[in-house]
Scaffold this active site. Structure first.
Site, PDB file in Angstrom:
ATOM      1  N   ASP A  61       0.802  -1.229   0.000  1.00 27.53           N
ATOM      2  CA  ASP A  61       0.000   0.000   0.000  1.00 27.53           C
ATOM      3  C   ASP A  61       0.837   1.283   0.000  1.00 27.53           C
ATOM      4  OD1 ASP A  61       0.966   0.129   2.635  1.00 27.53           O
ATOM      5  OD2 ASP A  61      -0.823  -0.843   3.423  1.00 27.53           O
ATOM      6  N   ARG A  88       1.306   6.963   0.324  1.00 25.97           N
ATOM      7  CA  ARG A  88       0.605   5.938   1.111  1.00 25.97           C
ATOM      8  C   ARG A  88      -0.864   5.998   0.719  1.00 25.97           C
ATOM      9  NH1 ARG A  88      -2.230   2.777   3.547  1.00 25.97           N
ATOM     10  NH2 ARG A  88      -1.741   1.727   5.514  1.00 25.97           N
ATOM     11  N   ASP A  93      -5.394  -0.804   4.083  1.00 29.72           N
ATOM     12  CA  ASP A  93      -4.199  -1.337   4.738  1.00 29.72           C
ATOM     13  C   ASP A  93      -3.982  -2.764   4.256  1.00 29.72           C
ATOM     14  OD1 ASP A  93      -2.003  -1.446   6.461  1.00 29.72           O
ATOM     15  OD2 ASP A  93      -3.198  -2.206   8.131  1.00 29.72           O
ATOM     16  N   THR A  94      -2.754  -3.061   3.831  1.00 24.64           N
ATOM     17  CA  THR A  94      -2.406  -4.425   3.436  1.00 24.64           C
ATOM     18  C   THR A  94      -1.514  -5.035   4.515  1.00 24.64           C
ATOM     19  OG1 THR A  94      -0.424  -3.682   2.228  1.00 24.64           O
ATOM     20  CG2 THR A  94      -2.486  -3.833   0.981  1.00 24.64           C
ATOM     21  N   GLU A  96       1.697  -6.538   6.345  1.00 26.18           N
ATOM     22  CA  GLU A  96       3.090  -6.129   6.196  1.00 26.18           C
ATOM     23  C   GLU A  96       3.920  -7.227   5.524  1.00 26.18           C
ATOM     24  OE1 GLU A  96       4.159  -3.142   6.912  1.00 26.18           O
ATOM     25  OE2 GLU A  96       2.240  -2.511   7.772  1.00 26.18           O
ATOM     26  N   ARG A 138       4.787  10.974   4.321  1.00 25.83           N
ATOM     27  CA  ARG A 138       4.324  10.325   3.093  1.00 25.83           C
ATOM     28  C   ARG A 138       3.056  11.025   2.609  1.00 25.83           C
ATOM     29  NH1 ARG A 138       3.840   4.230   5.296  1.00 25.83           N
ATOM     30  NH2 ARG A 138       2.385   5.375   6.621  1.00 25.83           N
TER      31      ARG A 138
END
Length: 245
Positions: A61, A88, A93-94, A96, A138
């Site tokens: 992501d 970002r 959210d993916t 980690e 970001r």
């Protein structure tokens, strides 16, 4: 009489000239911000869009983008052609795949999927109405490739969940919620692991390896059923042989 004819002729000439004018079309110049056709597909690209090329991916992501043209965003933020920025994705959210939490279930899969989708591709960046950057400096944005949001790709295929929802950066929240509900219903990707996704809060630590104990119990049960069937068949054959004698 001649005066009357002369007037009629003048009126007729004016009428004919007016008709000729109304039948003609005069080309008009396009405004500077008119949408233009993309050469690669049918999407409409506005000249004021912020575009760039994906240079690398930090995770599923988070991406690095080289800006194509000078663009002023807002709040005094200026992007320069050739500048590399880190983006970002908003609202998703993916798992980690790098850092301390690397190795999470579907972390590598989501990162590989995003890389195949984006690496080296031209993309469009869209900011929402809220904060432009996070505490890690970001940029927070929606990214489009081939006219479709990357957030949509990730969520609908089970590689990301909806997370980090902060007003007013919620422009496409309802659309993403529909995609997430569909992915969950189909048990795609992250939704295929029971108890893994804690909606809106993150990913739980789970044992994504096969349940060997459960598999062993299933095998034992199947073996017992098979043995019972064989015993039953053997007894039937034995009784048939006695009866035939």
């Amino acid at each position: 009489m001649k005066v009357f004819d002369t007037k009629r002729k003048k009126i007729l000439i004016v009428a004919i000239f007016a008709l000729l004018l109304t039948g003609c079309t005069v080309p008009t110049a396009e405004p500077d911000n008119a949408p233009i056709k993309s050469e690669s597909n049918n999407e409409q690209v506005n000249e004021e869009d912020i575009t760039g090329v994906i240079s690398s991916l930090a995770d599923g992501d988070t991406y690095n983008v080289v800006i194509s043209k000078d663009r002023e965003v807002r709040d005094g933020v200026q992007l320069t052609a050739g500048e590399e920025i880190t983006v970002r994705l908003l609202l998703v959210d993916t798992p980690e795949s790098v850092g301390e939490k690397a190795g999470m279930p579907y972390g590598d899969e989501s990162s590989s999927y995003a890389k195949g989708l984006l690496q080296g591709k031209k993309v469009t960046i869209e900011f929402d109405d809220g904060d432009i950057k996070d505490k890690y400096d970001r940029y927070l944005a929606y990214i489009y490739v081939d006219g479709k949001r990357v957030q949509d790709y990730l969520v609908e295929n089970g590689y990301a969940m909806i997370r980090y929802v902060y007003e007013p950066n919620t422009r496409y929240l309802s659309e993403l919620q529909e995609l997430e509900a569909d992915a969950e219903r189909k048990s795609l990707g992250i939704w295929s692991i029971e108890g893994y996704v804690d909606k809106g809060n993150g990913f739980n630590e789970v044992n994504a390896t096969p349940n060997l104990q459960g598999i062993g119990e299933d095998i034992a049960e199947k073996a017992q059923e098979t043995a019972e069937d064989l015993f039953s068949e053997t007894m039937d054959s034995f009784l048939d042989s006695i009866n035939s004698n």
